[in-house]
Design a protein around this motif. Structure first.
Motif, PDB file in Angstrom:
ATOM      1  N   LYS A   1       0.825  -1.205   0.000  1.00  0.00           N
ATOM      2  CA  LYS A   1       0.000   0.000   0.000  1.00  0.00           C
ATOM      3  C   LYS A   1       0.859   1.254   0.000  1.00  0.00           C
ATOM      4  O   LYS A   1       0.556   2.222  -0.703  1.00  0.00           O
ATOM      5  N   ARG A   2       1.920   1.238   0.776  1.00  0.00           N
ATOM      6  CA  ARG A   2       2.798   2.411   0.826  1.00  0.00           C
ATOM      7  C   ARG A   2       3.523   2.607  -0.503  1.00  0.00           C
ATOM      8  O   ARG A   2       3.679   3.746  -0.964  1.00  0.00           O
TER       9      ARG A   2
ATOM     10  N   GLU B   1       2.540   1.837  -3.453  1.00  0.00           N
ATOM     11  CA  GLU B   1       1.587   2.368  -4.434  1.00  0.00           C
ATOM     12  C   GLU B   1       1.208   3.818  -4.148  1.00  0.00           C
ATOM     13  O   GLU B   1       0.839   4.555  -5.071  1.00  0.00           O
ATOM     14  N   ALA B   2       1.314   4.246  -2.895  1.00  0.00           N
ATOM     15  CA  ALA B   2       0.902   5.604  -2.528  1.00  0.00           C
ATOM     16  C   ALA B   2       2.038   6.614  -2.571  1.00  0.00           C
ATOM     17  O   ALA B   2       1.800   7.811  -2.361  1.00  0.00           O
TER      18      ALA B   2
ATOM     19  N   PHE C   1       1.664   9.918  -4.682  1.00  0.00           N
ATOM     20  CA  PHE C   1       0.572  10.745  -4.181  1.00  0.00           C
ATOM     21  C   PHE C   1       0.964  11.424  -2.871  1.00  0.00           C
ATOM     22  O   PHE C   1       0.691  12.607  -2.657  1.00  0.00           O
ATOM     23  N   LEU C   2       1.615  10.668  -2.009  1.00  0.00           N
ATOM     24  CA  LEU C   2       2.060  11.193  -0.730  1.00  0.00           C
ATOM     25  C   LEU C   2       3.080  12.316  -0.919  1.00  0.00           C
ATOM     26  O   LEU C   2       2.981  13.388  -0.293  1.00  0.00           O
TER      27      LEU C   2
END
Length: 249
Positions: free
Chosen positions: A48-49, A51-52, A55-56
């Motif tokens: 999840k991290r 993939e993010a 965006f983050l």
């Protein structure tokens, strides 16, 4: 990999002095509250991290720039990622320090929350890592072009230089940031999902384990050397926390 258990400041200094005699004084140290944690950056610890990440990073840039007086330049990717790292956001970098005592602080500062957990101080020879990764045996500044290029994928899609894929680079902080200066910060930038301990040779990385029952001793010893919460985190919030702890209120 050589692993050493220590029970006192004297044992720590003896082990570190031996490494200094072998490698010179260009050693980096990283403290971790859990001796079982692998050497992977926080953004790589879950799918999840990963993939993010973009965006983050972009959301942090957008919002932080509106409230900072002197933000990094738009294309200073290393400056932005270093800020994210030091204010608790997951990134593709790992923190290191030039000081073994500062690393010990990070390893044992949560002794009250985790009284039964062994902690660890990792010791890295950064020049040997860079040489093995094909970057030569020098340690790059954080704002070097190579470092900026390695961090570009954190912000932009499909911007991977094939020569920098699956690489890890050791680089020194150059940011104008008091916290980074106090912590004598350095970084490894990870464009690889591999654990650093699986990449390093035996003479590049060492593991110092601090037993759980010795963590309070080490935090008390560090206070004698002036390595306190307000030194590591030089702001009024942490100064207040330190004073409350000192006076037991």
């Amino acid at each position: 990999m050589i692993t050493q258990r220590i029970h006192s400041i004297d044992e720590l200094l003896h082990f570190v002095n031996d490494l200094n005699e072998k490698h010179g004084d260009r050693l980096w140290y990283r403290g971790d509250e859990n001796a079982k944690n692998p050497l992977v950056p926080s953004i790589h610890r879950t799918k999840k991290r990963i993939e993010a990440e973009r965006f983050l990073a972009n959301d942090f840039y957008i919002r932080a720039k509106q409230i900072m007086d002197n933000p990094p330049a738009k294309k200073d990717y290393s400056g932005w990622v270093a800020l994210m790292q030091h204010y608790g956001l997951p990134t593709r970098m790992l923190d290191w320090s030039k000081s073994p005592l500062i690393a010990v602080f990070f390893a044992v500062e949560t002794y009250k929350e985790y009284p039964k957990m062994d902690s660890v101080v990792w010791v890295l020879v950064p020049s040997k890592l860079n040489e093995k990764m094909g970057f030569g045996d020098c340690v790059y500044p954080l704002d070097a072009e190579t470092t900026q290029e390695m961090l570009l994928p954190a912000f932009k899609h499909n911007h991977h230089n094939p020569e920098l894929v699956d690489r890890i680079l050791a680089c020194s902080s150059v940011n104008n940031n008091l916290r980074m200066y106090s912590q004598q910060s350095n970084f490894t930038v990870h464009n690889s999902l591999k654990k650093l301990e699986d990449i390093c040779d035996e003479d590049m990385l060492y593991k110092i384990v601090i037993p759980a029952n010795k963590k309070e001793y080490f935090i008390d010893s560090l206070r004698v050397f002036g390595i306190t919460e307000s030194f590591i985190y030089p702001d009024l919030e942490h100064l207040s926390n330190e004073l409350k702890d000192t006076y037991g209120i």
